[in-house]
Write an enzyme that holds these catalytic residues in place. Structure first.
Site, PDB file in Angstrom:
ATOM      1  CD1 TRP A 326       1.399 -16.858   1.236  1.00  0.00           C
ATOM      2  CD2 TRP A 326       2.478 -15.672   2.775  1.00  0.00           C
ATOM      3  NE1 TRP A 326       0.753 -17.042   2.439  1.00  0.00           N
ATOM      4  CE2 TRP A 326       1.395 -16.314   3.397  1.00  0.00           C
ATOM      5  CE3 TRP A 326       3.304 -14.858   3.563  1.00  0.00           C
ATOM      6  CZ2 TRP A 326       1.108 -16.187   4.749  1.00  0.00           C
ATOM      7  CZ3 TRP A 326       3.023 -14.726   4.905  1.00  0.00           C
ATOM      8  CH2 TRP A 326       1.935 -15.381   5.488  1.00  0.00           C
ATOM      9  CG  HIS A 327       5.492 -11.737   3.395  1.00  0.00           C
ATOM     10  ND1 HIS A 327       6.241 -12.817   3.020  1.00  0.00           N
ATOM     11  CD2 HIS A 327       5.482 -11.733   4.749  1.00  0.00           C
ATOM     12  CE1 HIS A 327       6.677 -13.439   4.103  1.00  0.00           C
ATOM     13  NE2 HIS A 327       6.234 -12.811   5.166  1.00  0.00           N
ATOM     14  N   GLY A 328       2.626 -10.011   0.130  1.00  0.00           N
ATOM     15  CA  GLY A 328       1.797  -8.913  -0.357  1.00  0.00           C
ATOM     16  C   GLY A 328       1.890  -8.780  -1.860  1.00  0.00           C
ATOM     17  CG  PHE A 470       1.200  -9.954   5.073  1.00  0.00           C
ATOM     18  CD1 PHE A 470       1.269  -8.930   4.141  1.00  0.00           C
ATOM     19  CD2 PHE A 470       2.056  -9.926   6.155  1.00  0.00           C
ATOM     20  CE1 PHE A 470       2.184  -7.902   4.281  1.00  0.00           C
ATOM     21  CE2 PHE A 470       2.982  -8.908   6.298  1.00  0.00           C
ATOM     22  CZ  PHE A 470       3.040  -7.891   5.363  1.00  0.00           C
TER      23      PHE A 470
END
Lengths: 470, 91
Positions: A326-328, A470
């Site tokens: 989800w962060h990247g 993000f």
């Protein structure tokens, strides 16, 4: 438009007076807040306002259909499934398309089946991960009955686009925010002194501590680790732990403070995360709105702790792995998620095998161990690539005593960041009591003077918040 | 710090809109009066237009006035110089 800028300051003053001026007209107030929120978002790229609106319409339509009492449970489940899929497809296209195509191309090359794949230059809309998660939580909350009424279309559009939390959280739940839209905010009860202290606190953390640590220490070291000595590398890693805390928590501080000045209440997002004596505790203290979102909308639907120890550990690991992604869109974030997931699984196993009460000494030792595991993860989080992270780790082991970055200024900044992280509540209450006892205009003069000082001593130019990507 | 506001009892910490409005206005006034540089930088980013040019001119006049009469630039420059000295200090 970034929080620590004059542009935002002027924008906020207009919103503050405009929204309180429209207090007697709740619907007009909502429309006003929607317009200013879209203006705020359009400052990055106006084209993505259509995406934001599309996301709101999609989620509202799904929630509306689900909330119809005559509809069967299986039809509701289908609608829920379709809306979550649509949300994830949009997120996947904008955020992960390049990553998946790139990874596929690498795999085909490795297997000797090189192909021309359909590359697209997809621009990542700011905050897409945040507003997509808010949209999903809204539909799921309506499906689960946690939100009794899906609200009006205007409520949903405002909930998803409300500017303080739009681009970098906190991820506010519909069940927390939408009931606030049904009530008129009370002009006699504004949490102003706390809000202003929180905003100033956040501005200082971002503009002074995080920005200077980034520009003078962390960025140069991660750019070319082999240029620096061992002490510089160690300090840069610790400094990044301070920087990311000061940067991200500052955004949440300002968002919570700005919302409070407008009469809305956001949940807290940070609670002294480096005090954690286990990774589980770390995730109860770091980016709380994301970790609780992952627990409620991913871990529990995967089965949670139902179905035995093996399945619990699998669900825990998968949740953190996807949380990392989800962060990247990068393997380094997948590795970072796997590191935390693996750590949580190991912790759980040890707790089951050796249940005991933790003493003071053990707690301190554990805090140190957990902090270093988290710092190890931050190396991958911060590095440009795996190779870069590996070079940083190699540079850590070299014996090169000479240091050019370990200076009194940078050490003081790290110490200041740590102090702000560990600030005792009594100090905050003392500050609040003192500030609140002053007349409004004096409060304003002090606030203005502090903002001017932060602006005057901050790094030249405006550095975006880390979590914007993000 | 976030905990303090997220869990704050409203009755203990709240203040009225009137006081809050003075707070916001006071902060804006101090910011704009004492640090016109920020306003100037913001105006430079505005589209080229006679009204923008007029505003830039007014803010520059104000900046000169602040610097020449209140000598705030001397005060800020002194503080910045000390800050830079501290920044450049080595062990």
């Amino acid at each position: 438009m970034l929080f620590p800028t004059l542009g935002f300051g002027l924008f906020f003053i207009l919103i503050f007076f405009g929204s309180w001026g429209l207090r007697a007209f709740p619907n007009l107030r909502k429309y006003f807040l929607i317009i200013v929120s879209y203006y705020f978002y359009a400052a990055w790229d106006w084209r993505f306002c259509f995406l934001l609106l599309g996301s709101s319409l999609l989620n509202y339509a799904a929630a509306y259909l689900i909330s119809q009492p005559a509809r069967s449970q299986s039809a509701k489940r289908w609608i829920l499934g379709l809306s979550i899929t649509a949300n994830l497809v949009v997120l996947g296209f904008f955020k992960y398309y390049g990553f998946f195509i790139g990874s596929l191309a690498d795999l085909l090359l490795y297997l000797g089946w090189e192909r021309d794949l359909p590359w697209l230059d997809v621009i990542l809309p700011v905050g897409i991960s945040f507003f997509t998660f808010q949209g999903i939580s809204y539909v799921v909350d309506v499906y689960r009955g946690q939100l009794k009424h899906p609200g009006s279309l205007a409520d949903v559009i405002l909930y998803i686009s409300f500017f303080p939390q739009l681009v970098a959280g906190p991820i506010v739940r519909a069940a927390q925010f939408m009931p606030q839209l049904q009530q008129q905010p009370d002009p006699q009860k504004i949490l102003a002194s706390m809000a202003i202290l929180l905003i100033l606190w956040g501005l200082f953390k971002k503009a002074i501590v995080a920005n200077y640590l980034a520009v003078e220490l962390v960025d140069p070291v991660f750019f070319d680790p082999l240029m620096y000595g061992t002490w510089d590398i160690w300090l840069a890693i610790y400094a990044y732990a301070v920087q990311i805390y000061c940067d991200f928590s500052a955004y949440s501080d300002i968002a919570i403070g700005v919302a409070a000045l407008l009469g809305y209440h956001f949940p807290r997002n940070f609670d002294q995360p480096y005090r954690a004596a286990s990774l589980q505790e770390f995730w109860h203290r770091w980016h709380i709105s994301l970790s609780t979102w992952l627990r409620d909308y991913l871990y529990i639907p995967l089965g949670g702790s139902r179905g035995g120890e093996w399945k619990t550990q699998r669900n825990l690991f998968l949740t953190m792995l996807l949380g990392g992604l989800w962060h990247g869109a990068s393997w380094k974030f997948v590795f970072w998620g796997a590191l935390h997931g693996g750590g949580l699984v190991m912790e759980r196993s040890v707790r089951l095998l050796w249940p005991h009460q933790m003493g003071h000494i053990e707690r301190i030792l554990r805090i140190l161990v957990v902090f270093h595991i988290v710092c190890f993860g931050w190396i991958f989080f911060r590095a440009e690539s795996f190779t870069n992270a590996w070079t940083v780790l190699q540079a850590l082991t070299q014996i090169e005593i000479a240091s050019e970055l370990v200076t009194p200024f940078l050490l003081s900044l790290c110490a200041l960041g740590v102090f702000m992280h560990f600030t005792p509540p009594s100090l905050i209450h003392w500050l609040d009591r003192g500030f609140k006892s002053l007349p409004g205009i004096i409060q304003g003069l002090i606030t203005g003077a502090v903002i001017v000082a932060i602006e005057a001593f901050g790094v030249d130019g405006v550095a975006p918040f880390i979590y914007f990507q993000f | 710090m976030q905990q303090e506001i997220a869990e704050a009892p409203i009755s203990e910490h709240a203040q009225t809109f009137g006081r809050t409005a003075w707070l916001v206005l006071g902060a804006a006034l101090v910011g704009l009066l004492l640090y016109p540089e920020a306003l100037l930088q913001w105006l430079y980013k505005m589209p080229v237009h006679p009204s923008t040019e007029f505003m830039i001119e007014q803010v520059m006049n104000w900046q000169n006035f602040v610097n020449e009469t209140l000598h705030l630039n001397v005060f800020f420059d002194f503080l910045r110089e000390k800050f830079r000295e501290f920044q450049d200090m080595c062990f």
